[in-house]
Design an enzyme around this catalytic site. Structure first.
Site, PDB file in Angstrom:
ATOM      1  N   ASP A 118       0.842  -1.189   0.000  1.00 42.70           N
ATOM      2  CA  ASP A 118       0.000   0.000   0.000  1.00 42.70           C
ATOM      3  C   ASP A 118       0.876   1.237   0.000  1.00 42.70           C
ATOM      4  O   ASP A 118       1.992   1.208   0.514  1.00 42.70           O
ATOM      5  CB  ASP A 118      -0.905   0.007   1.237  1.00 42.70           C
ATOM      6  CG  ASP A 118      -2.118   0.904   1.070  1.00 42.70           C
ATOM      7  OD1 ASP A 118      -2.241   1.548   0.013  1.00 42.70           O
ATOM      8  OD2 ASP A 118      -2.939   0.954   1.995  1.00 42.70           O
ATOM      9  N   HIS A 178     -11.434   0.161   1.268  1.00 44.81           N
ATOM     10  CA  HIS A 178     -10.600   1.239   1.803  1.00 44.81           C
ATOM     11  C   HIS A 178     -10.009   2.109   0.697  1.00 44.81           C
ATOM     12  O   HIS A 178      -9.987   3.336   0.810  1.00 44.81           O
ATOM     13  CB  HIS A 178      -9.491   0.635   2.651  1.00 44.81           C
ATOM     14  CG  HIS A 178      -8.638   1.646   3.322  1.00 44.81           C
ATOM     15  ND1 HIS A 178      -9.008   2.287   4.483  1.00 44.81           N
ATOM     16  CD2 HIS A 178      -7.427   2.162   2.993  1.00 44.81           C
ATOM     17  CE1 HIS A 178      -8.071   3.137   4.841  1.00 44.81           C
ATOM     18  NE2 HIS A 178      -7.095   3.083   3.953  1.00 44.81           N
TER      19      HIS A 178
END
Length: 428
Positions: A231, A336
């Site tokens: 990420d 998310h």
């Protein structure tokens, strides 16, 4: 060629590699507690750009400059965060003396030189990318008689429904961020600054973090957080035309000395930024029970390589309007990555630069682990707050994280030669 010439050449070569990396070398933890982007270069860097471990100690960050080090500096492998409260009876005079001492110590240590009354902890190491960054909390201004110079951007963050904050590990008059690529160098700085505080300020809370070490992978690449998820690809880059406007307080924000300029900015904050700090515990036992496909739908990215579920590579744009054969969104509406995407938040941008943490195993066997989330922006009301509000209302990741501590700090611009950090506030 002399040995010291070789060292300087090595240092410059490494600094050149780091500088060319830009924001790709910065960290990204999503506002709800997702990731870490800790490489010295982006995911597309060539293997030849790999940082050799033998050069790590020679890397030096500059103390003086328009901005404080530790904001756009590539993320280091070791970090310490520490907040202080001024001692009873201490005020503006004592705070100025403390910042003067701290700045002198930071300048010496960041250059790989010993500090006053040095303990010798890091005697054999070079600078090791050490950065020391100083900030002021909301309460600092009342305790130093400077309330009129407190920026509106430092107003307390709103409450979020998912918060479970410990006030003893939140906020503080003064905040210090330490980062280095060597654990002993980082601890040496922590110890020196604590000793420098003397009777002027006492530790309110202190947290330790880490990231992947430079040279640990075959090539510079996006790191994984403690959930195992790649990420951080979407961090703003210094090459972006609006980077400075989004991350740093503009020089034109002032009028007369001490006056509040446009958008409530104070002139002493020119070149500075605002840091939101959150201790976000990851509920790893619950997360690891999810099958792989469920984990990927919670995040909206493949776990193997960080690419969006809509396809491509790690750096491919999210296709937020793509539907699968079942007629459902490929990236779920509560994923998310979808909720935190800038295009879903009016372009809200933050420079995320976190550290992971592990503080042991609780008596029930659960790990006390997660993310020391740190994000930088010119205005937290336009950066962190709108994104966190959306995450708070429906982020699928929220079931697997717990926000346990929080702080907001005004981090002034860098000190010019002959100045100490915060001098434009404390001596105006």
């Amino acid at each position: 060629m002399r040995d010291d010439d070789n060292l300087e050449l090595s240092r410059r070569r490494l600094l050149g590699t780091v500088g060319a990396a830009g924001a790709a070398g910065l960290a990204l933890g999503a506002a709800g507690g997702a990731g870490v982007y800790a490489a010295a270069a982006g995911p597309d860097a060539e293997a030849s750009d790999t940082t050799a471990l033998t050069t790590v100690g020679a890397t030096e960050a500059m103390f003086h400059g328009k901005h404080q080090a530790g904001i756009t500096t590539p993320l280091q492998s070791r970090g310490h965060l520490i907040a202080f409260d001024l001692a009873p009876g201490a005020g503006r005079k004592e705070a100025a003396a403390l910042l003067r001492r701290w700045s002198a110590t930071a300048k010496a240590l960041m250059a790989g030189e010993p500090s006053t009354d040095d303990t010798g902890i890091a005697l054999d190491a070079g600078p090791s990318s050490l950065t020391i960054t100083f900030g002021f909390g909301h309460s600092f201004f009342g305790r130093t008689g400077l309330t009129a110079r407190r920026p509106t951007q430092l107003d307390p963050l709103p409450a979020f429904s998912a918060d479970a904050l410990d006030p003893k590990r939140s906020e503080g008059d003064l905040w210090v961020q330490i980062g280095a690529d060597d654990a002993l160098v980082a601890f040496h700085a922590l110890r020196a600054l604590q000793k420098d505080a003397g009777s002027a300020a006492k530790v309110r809370w202190q947290m330790n973090g880490f990231n992947r070490s430079a040279g640990a992978t075959a090539r510079p690449m996006t790191a994984r957080n403690l959930m195992g998820q790649v990420d951080g690809t979407g961090n703003p880059k210094p090459s972006d035309p609006d980077f400075d406007r989004r991350i740093f307080v503009p020089d034109s924000a002032s009028g007369a000395a001490g006056a509040s300029g446009a958008s409530g900015h104070q002139e002493w904050m020119a070149g500075g930024s605002y840091a939101v700090v959150r201790r976000i515990r990851m509920l790893l036992d619950d997360w690891e029970k999810l099958p792989l496909d469920r984990q990927e739908k919670v995040i909206g990215r493949r776990k193997s390589d960080g690419a969006p579920l809509t396809g491509g590579t790690e750096t491919s744009e999210l296709d937020l309007n793509k539907f699968g054969p079942d007629g459902k969104l490929v990236i779920p509406d509560n994923a998310h990555a979808r909720i935190s995407a800038p295009e879903q938040n009016g372009g809200a941008a933050m420079l995320r630069r976190p550290f992971s943490f592990h503080d042991g195993i609780a008596r029930d066997g659960t790990p006390d682990s997660g993310l020391l989330f740190i994000c930088w922006q010119a205005d937290p009301l336009r950066g962190f707050v709108p994104v966190q509000r959306k995450l708070d209302r429906g982020d699928a990741l929220s079931a697997f994280v717990r926000h346990e501590a929080s702080g907001l700090f005004a981090v002034p611009g860098g000190a010019a030669e002959g100045e100490y950090v915060g001098q434009r506030l404390l001596e105006a």
